[in-house]
Write an enzyme that holds these catalytic residues in place. Sequence first.
Site, PDB file in Angstrom:
ATOM      1  N   CYS A  73       0.813  -1.230   0.000  1.00 37.93           N
ATOM      2  CA  CYS A  73       0.000   0.000   0.000  1.00 37.93           C
ATOM      3  C   CYS A  73       0.843   1.275   0.000  1.00 37.93           C
ATOM      4  O   CYS A  73       0.547   2.221  -0.722  1.00 37.93           O
ATOM      5  CB  CYS A  73      -1.027   0.008   1.125  1.00 37.93           C
ATOM      6  SG  CYS A  73      -0.389  -0.198   2.788  1.00 37.93           S
ATOM      7  N   ASP A 278      -7.418   5.521  -1.855  1.00 35.90           N
ATOM      8  CA  ASP A 278      -7.085   4.345  -1.057  1.00 35.90           C
ATOM      9  C   ASP A 278      -6.585   3.215  -1.964  1.00 35.90           C
ATOM     10  O   ASP A 278      -7.296   2.804  -2.878  1.00 35.90           O
ATOM     11  CB  ASP A 278      -8.357   3.903  -0.317  1.00 35.90           C
ATOM     12  CG  ASP A 278      -8.094   2.810   0.701  1.00 35.90           C
ATOM     13  OD1 ASP A 278      -6.976   2.273   0.728  1.00 35.90           O
ATOM     14  OD2 ASP A 278      -9.019   2.489   1.477  1.00 35.90           O
ATOM     15  N   HIS A 280      -6.162   0.120  -1.115  1.00 31.63           N
ATOM     16  CA  HIS A 280      -6.515  -1.200  -0.581  1.00 31.63           C
ATOM     17  C   HIS A 280      -7.664  -1.875  -1.322  1.00 31.63           C
ATOM     18  O   HIS A 280      -8.669  -2.256  -0.739  1.00 31.63           O
ATOM     19  CB  HIS A 280      -6.845  -1.095   0.904  1.00 31.63           C
ATOM     20  CG  HIS A 280      -5.699  -0.605   1.728  1.00 31.63           C
ATOM     21  ND1 HIS A 280      -5.458   0.736   1.949  1.00 31.63           N
ATOM     22  CD2 HIS A 280      -4.710  -1.267   2.356  1.00 31.63           C
ATOM     23  CE1 HIS A 280      -4.368   0.867   2.703  1.00 31.63           C
ATOM     24  NE2 HIS A 280      -3.901  -0.331   2.958  1.00 31.63           N
TER      25      HIS A 280
END
Length: 369
Positions: A73, A278, A280
């Site tokens: 990430c 993001d 993820h």
Amino acid sequence: FFLATLTYDTLRFEYEDFPETKEPVWILGRKYSVFTEKEEILLDVTSRLWFTYRKNFPAIGGTGPTSDTGWGCMLRCGQMIFAQALVCRHLGRDWRWIKGKRQMDNYFNVLNAFIDKKDSYYSIHQIAQMGVGEGKSIGQWYGPNTVAQVLKKLATFDTWSSLAVHIAMDNTVVMEEIRRLCQSNLPCAGAAACPALESDVLYNGYPEEPGLRDRLVLWKPLVLLIPLRLGLTEINEAYIETLKHCFMMPQSLGVIGGKPNSAHYFIGYVGEELIYLDPHTTQPVVEPGDSGCLPDESFHCQHPPCRMSIAELDPSIAVGFFCNTEADFNDWCQQIKKLALVRGALPMFELVERQPSHFSNPDVLNLTP
């Protein structure tokens, strides 16, 4: 299953999770009103390059992982902040991505620099392998400083972008160091040896005119990354106002950081909330289509961006800025100096003209004549 089939169009008008507020929305140096510019906000966010976990890419190092789910990430956030620098460098801050519209070649050149294969300048493969030199084994989690150091090394191979990357350590930005870095002449023995030097590489878009070469000091576009620690276990409230101001500067590249062990790319704020992309989400690797063209929709976040309270931010971050010209850098310095005068805003870093004497001098043996 139903959720997965929601299209961008069904989402874009709901936007219910964006507060109906009089507070301005700031995205990478641009100010918007939620009431009158919802579409523009979404278009700006969607136009940022969005890099997420991927699966089924060629094994890193030939025998390593084929997915970065669970560990990549911060590497993806590093890619996003650097991609924003390349977008500003080659396409400009006003450039917008519109689904289905044919994009210019430079856009695909930028995107290709981040594709999940070993020979892309800033691929997950390159970042993971270059990180070994920074003491990180492949598949290990990075912090903001590590990913910044790795990207700086990788940028030296990207002659197309010809960037000067400076990482300001010890909470101190030394103007003299940056000027020296950006004004260093491009490595080129002469026009014949360097046919690719277009006027925009050397002169930031100034048209060529007689005598211009002698008058202009060359300035390599600057990517400035400042790794910071804004508290011990949580962010010190005194820094919040300063952090917000970073998103208001036209040179802003945003911030990489997040919550403990969960990295995000922060691109703006509204009220007391940060706006972020993001990484993820695990998506399949993208292969060029039959025409050799890269399907690019999965590299743009087509739903309203995520938000979180500034107070939840992990104190370890890296702030990024892009200065295409020397004038941009001078303007940035002026803004930072003004920010030091804002009441209730504690400076996150120091801006100095030259290296303070208490810094460790690498030349401790006094070998210089």
